[in-house]
Design a protein around this motif. Structure first.
Motif, PDB file in Angstrom:
ATOM      1  N   THR A 224     -13.195  -7.648  49.403  1.00 13.09           N
ATOM      2  CA  THR A 224     -12.137  -8.233  48.596  1.00 13.09           C
ATOM      3  C   THR A 224     -10.847  -8.182  49.410  1.00 13.09           C
ATOM      4  OG1 THR A 224     -13.188  -7.445  46.593  1.00 13.09           O
ATOM      5  CG2 THR A 224     -10.875  -8.006  46.426  1.00 13.09           C
ATOM      6  N   GLY A 225     -10.126  -9.266  49.362  1.00 11.22           N
ATOM      7  CA  GLY A 225      -8.881  -9.350  50.120  1.00 11.22           C
ATOM      8  C   GLY A 225      -9.137 -10.015  51.456  1.00 11.22           C
TER       9      GLY A 225
ATOM     10  N   SER B  51     -13.632   0.289  47.995  1.00 16.10           N
ATOM     11  CA  SER B  51     -12.361   0.631  47.363  1.00 16.10           C
ATOM     12  C   SER B  51     -12.382   0.301  45.872  1.00 16.10           C
ATOM     13  CB  SER B  51     -11.215  -0.148  48.016  1.00 16.10           C
ATOM     14  OG  SER B  51     -11.338  -1.530  47.695  1.00 16.10           O
ATOM     15  N   PRO B  52     -11.515   0.946  45.096  1.00 16.37           N
ATOM     16  CA  PRO B  52     -11.399   0.597  43.680  1.00 16.37           C
ATOM     17  C   PRO B  52     -11.070  -0.889  43.477  1.00 16.37           C
ATOM     18  CG  PRO B  52     -10.288   2.677  44.094  1.00 16.37           C
ATOM     19  CD  PRO B  52     -10.684   2.118  45.444  1.00 16.37           C
ATOM     20  N   GLU B  53     -10.281  -1.477  44.379  1.00 17.29           N
ATOM     21  CA  GLU B  53      -9.930  -2.894  44.260  1.00 17.29           C
ATOM     22  C   GLU B  53     -11.160  -3.788  44.422  1.00 17.29           C
ATOM     23  OE1 GLU B  53      -6.568  -0.429  45.365  1.00 17.29           O
ATOM     24  OE2 GLU B  53      -8.405  -0.784  46.491  1.00 17.29           O
ATOM     25  N   HIS B  54     -12.008  -3.446  45.380  1.00 11.53           N
ATOM     26  CA  HIS B  54     -13.217  -4.242  45.596  1.00 11.53           C
ATOM     27  C   HIS B  54     -14.166  -4.103  44.400  1.00 11.53           C
ATOM     28  CE1 HIS B  54     -16.306  -6.461  47.611  1.00 11.53           C
ATOM     29  NE2 HIS B  54     -17.102  -5.424  47.760  1.00 11.53           N
TER      30      HIS B  54
ATOM     31  N   ALA C 222     -13.310  -3.439  41.395  1.00  6.64           N
ATOM     32  CA  ALA C 222     -12.701  -4.167  40.273  1.00  6.64           C
ATOM     33  C   ALA C 222     -12.987  -5.665  40.382  1.00  6.64           C
ATOM     34  CB  ALA C 222     -11.194  -3.905  40.235  1.00  6.64           C
ATOM     35  N   ARG C 223     -12.959  -6.203  41.589  1.00  7.18           N
ATOM     36  CA  ARG C 223     -13.269  -7.635  41.777  1.00  7.18           C
ATOM     37  C   ARG C 223     -14.729  -7.917  41.440  1.00  7.18           C
ATOM     38  NH1 ARG C 223     -12.489 -12.785  41.103  1.00  7.18           N
ATOM     39  NH2 ARG C 223     -13.195 -14.080  42.813  1.00  7.18           N
TER      40      ARG C 223
ATOM     41  N   GLU D  39     -14.920  -7.941  37.744  1.00 12.42           N
ATOM     42  CA  GLU D  39     -14.334  -9.176  37.209  1.00 12.42           C
ATOM     43  C   GLU D  39     -15.317 -10.335  37.324  1.00 12.42           C
ATOM     44  OE1 GLU D  39     -10.642 -12.270  38.050  1.00 12.42           O
ATOM     45  OE2 GLU D  39     -10.819 -10.466  39.252  1.00 12.42           O
TER      46      GLU D  39
END
Length: 191
Positions: free
Chosen positions: A77-78, A120-123, A125-126, A129
Motif C-alpha cells: 500500500t502506498g 504495516s497497519p496501513e497496509h 487497513a487497505r 477496506e
C-alpha cells in the motif's frame, strides 16, 4: 495446455477445480493467454487467472468473459513502498482492480505479507477496506512469508538481499488476522 487440462476433467468436476493460468505474470504473454482462456472456456473448464494486475485495463476487460476467478496480488500500500518492492507505483494495479470488480469480475485477493516490509497497519487497513468494499470479492488469502524461497534461491546462486532470514511466526500471523478482524474484514484465510 487445454488438452492436457482436459485429461483431468472428471477430477475438476468432483473437486470444483479447473485451469489456473499463472506465472511469473501471465499477462506478459497476453495473446497466448487469451487464446488459452478462450479454448478452456469453450471446453467448459473453470478458469482462474493469477495476476499482479499491472497490464493495460483493456486487456483485462477483453479476457473477463473467459475468466471465472481472478487471483489478484495485493503486495503493498502506498506508491513509494509499492515502487520500492516491485518497481512500479501500483496506481494502475489499483485502478484495474476496481474497474474489473465494477465490471462484474469474481476476484480473490492474495496478499503476501513479509514481516517488517509490508505488514504495516496501513497496509492491513487497505486490505480490510478492499475486503469490505469490492464487489465480486470471493475472499482474501494472506500469504505469510517463509524463508524457503530465500534458501532455495541461495542454492542456485541467487541473492535475496533485503528479505528476512526467518519465516513469519504464528504470533505475527495471528496478529495480522486479529487486526483485519478488528477492521471488519471477513472471509480471510491463510493461503
Amino acid at each position: 495446455l487445454v488438452e492436457l487440462a482436459l485429461r483431468d476433467r472428471r477430477y475438476y468436476e468432483r473437486s470444483g477445480g479447473g485451469l489456473t493460468v499463472s506465472g511469473g505474470e501471465p499477462m506478459a504473454q497476453y495473446q497466448a493467454v487469451l487464446a488459452t482462456l478462450q479454448l478452456a472456456k469453450k471446453a467448459g473448464l473453470h478458469v482462474c487467472l493469477d495476476t499482479c494486475g499491472q497490464a493495460p485495463l483493456d486487456r483485462y476487460l477483453e479476457i473477463l468473459p473467459y475468466v471465472d476467478l481472478f487471483l489478484w496480488d495485493v503486495k503493498a500500500t502506498g506508491s513509494e513502498l509499492h515502487r520500492d518492492l516491485t518497481g512500479v507505483d501500483g496506481a494502475r494495479i489499483d485502478r484495474n482492480l476496481i474497474s474489473l470488480a465494477d465490471a462484474g469480475a469474481s476476484i480473490r485477493l492474495r496478499c503476501p505479507l513479509i514481516p517488517g516490509m509490508n505488514d504495516s497497519p496501513e497496509h492491513l487497513a487497505r486490505i480490510a477496506e478492499l475486503g469490505r468494499t469490492l464487489p465480486g470479492l470471493t475472499g482474501i488469502d494472506l500469504m505469510p512469508y517463509h524463508s524457503l524461497a530465500r534458501d532455495k534461491a541461495g542454492k542456485v546462486g541467487m541473492v535475496q538481499d533485503g528479505l528476512p532470514r526467518e519465516s513469519a511466526t504464528q504470533e505475527q500471523i495471528t496478529n495480522w488476522l486479529e487486526q483485519l478482524a478488528a477492521l471488519g474484514c471477513e472471509r480471510v484465510g491463510i493461503g
